[in-house]
Design a protein around this motif. Structure first.
Motif, PDB file in Angstrom:
ATOM      1  N   THR A   1     -14.369   5.757  13.364  1.00 38.32           N
ATOM      2  CA  THR A   1     -14.419   7.206  13.196  1.00 38.32           C
ATOM      3  C   THR A   1     -13.016   7.792  13.262  1.00 38.32           C
ATOM      4  N   SER A   2     -12.245   7.361  14.234  1.00 36.93           N
ATOM      5  CA  SER A   2     -10.887   7.841  14.386  1.00 36.93           C
ATOM      6  C   SER A   2     -10.014   7.411  13.190  1.00 36.93           C
ATOM      7  N   ALA A   3     -10.171   6.194  12.749  1.00 31.24           N
ATOM      8  CA  ALA A   3      -9.383   5.691  11.611  1.00 31.24           C
ATOM      9  C   ALA A   3      -9.710   6.470  10.331  1.00 31.24           C
ATOM     10  N   LEU A   4     -10.985   6.719  10.089  1.00 33.06           N
ATOM     11  CA  LEU A   4     -11.382   7.460   8.896  1.00 33.06           C
ATOM     12  C   LEU A   4     -10.872   8.895   8.918  1.00 33.06           C
ATOM     13  N   LYS A   5     -10.916   9.524  10.076  1.00 32.62           N
ATOM     14  CA  LYS A   5     -10.403  10.893  10.194  1.00 32.62           C
ATOM     15  C   LYS A   5      -8.909  10.957   9.897  1.00 32.62           C
ATOM     16  N   ALA A   6      -8.192   9.894  10.215  1.00 30.87           N
ATOM     17  CA  ALA A   6      -6.749   9.857  10.009  1.00 30.87           C
ATOM     18  C   ALA A   6      -6.372   9.834   8.523  1.00 30.87           C
ATOM     19  N   PHE A   7      -7.314   9.461   7.658  1.00 33.73           N
ATOM     20  CA  PHE A   7      -7.046   9.469   6.215  1.00 33.73           C
ATOM     21  C   PHE A   7      -7.076  10.880   5.645  1.00 33.73           C
ATOM     22  N   GLN A   8      -7.677  11.798   6.351  1.00 32.53           N
ATOM     23  CA  GLN A   8      -7.832  13.169   5.827  1.00 32.53           C
ATOM     24  C   GLN A   8      -6.604  13.995   6.074  1.00 32.53           C
TER      25      GLN A   8
ATOM     26  N   LEU B   1       0.821  -1.214   0.000  1.00 32.86           N
ATOM     27  CA  LEU B   1       0.000   0.000   0.000  1.00 32.86           C
ATOM     28  C   LEU B   1       0.855   1.264   0.000  1.00 32.86           C
ATOM     29  N   ARG B   2       1.885   1.283   0.837  1.00 30.79           N
ATOM     30  CA  ARG B   2       2.762   2.459   0.922  1.00 30.79           C
ATOM     31  C   ARG B   2       3.480   2.705  -0.400  1.00 30.79           C
ATOM     32  N   ASN B   3       3.932   1.638  -1.061  1.00 28.98           N
ATOM     33  CA  ASN B   3       4.623   1.776  -2.346  1.00 28.98           C
ATOM     34  C   ASN B   3       3.713   2.316  -3.438  1.00 28.98           C
ATOM     35  N   GLN B   4       2.408   2.133  -3.269  1.00 31.75           N
ATOM     36  CA  GLN B   4       1.445   2.620  -4.251  1.00 31.75           C
ATOM     37  C   GLN B   4       0.786   3.921  -3.808  1.00 31.75           C
ATOM     38  N   GLY B   5       1.320   4.541  -2.761  1.00 30.03           N
ATOM     39  CA  GLY B   5       0.798   5.820  -2.298  1.00 30.03           C
ATOM     40  C   GLY B   5      -0.367   5.711  -1.345  1.00 30.03           C
ATOM     41  N   GLY B   6      -0.659   4.520  -0.889  1.00 32.65           N
ATOM     42  CA  GLY B   6      -1.785   4.313   0.026  1.00 32.65           C
ATOM     43  C   GLY B   6      -1.328   4.257   1.473  1.00 32.65           C
ATOM     44  N   ASP B   7      -2.241   3.931   2.338  1.00 32.79           N
ATOM     45  CA  ASP B   7      -1.953   3.846   3.757  1.00 32.79           C
ATOM     46  C   ASP B   7      -2.834   2.757   4.372  1.00 32.79           C
TER      47      ASP B   7
END
Length: 65
Positions: free
Chosen positions: A58-65, A22-28
């Motif tokens: 909720t906390s995990a989703l906020k961390a994507f922003q 995921l990290r190599n493809q720009g994801g997290d």
């Protein structure tokens, strides 16, 4: 990961492989709802500092922003 009660070395390997891919493809990768055993394992192996761990969705989703 609420349903995961134990992770062995194969499971850790899969998490690391997915994290790297995921990290190599720009994801997290975010982990959430870890039970006590899994959380302790990640702390002992110091992988707790590698993964972005959250208590709830909720906390995990906020961390994507």
């Amino acid at each position: 990961m609420a349903g995961v009660v134990h992770i062995d070395s194969s499971g850790i390997g899969e998490l690391m492989m997915n994290y790297t891919t995921l990290r190599n493809q720009g994801g997290d990768l975010k982990l959430m709802n870890l039970n006590k055993n899994v959380r302790n394992l990640l702390q002992v192996t110091r992988l707790y500092t590698v993964f972005d761990v959250h208590d709830d969705q909720t906390s995990a989703l906020k961390a994507f922003q």
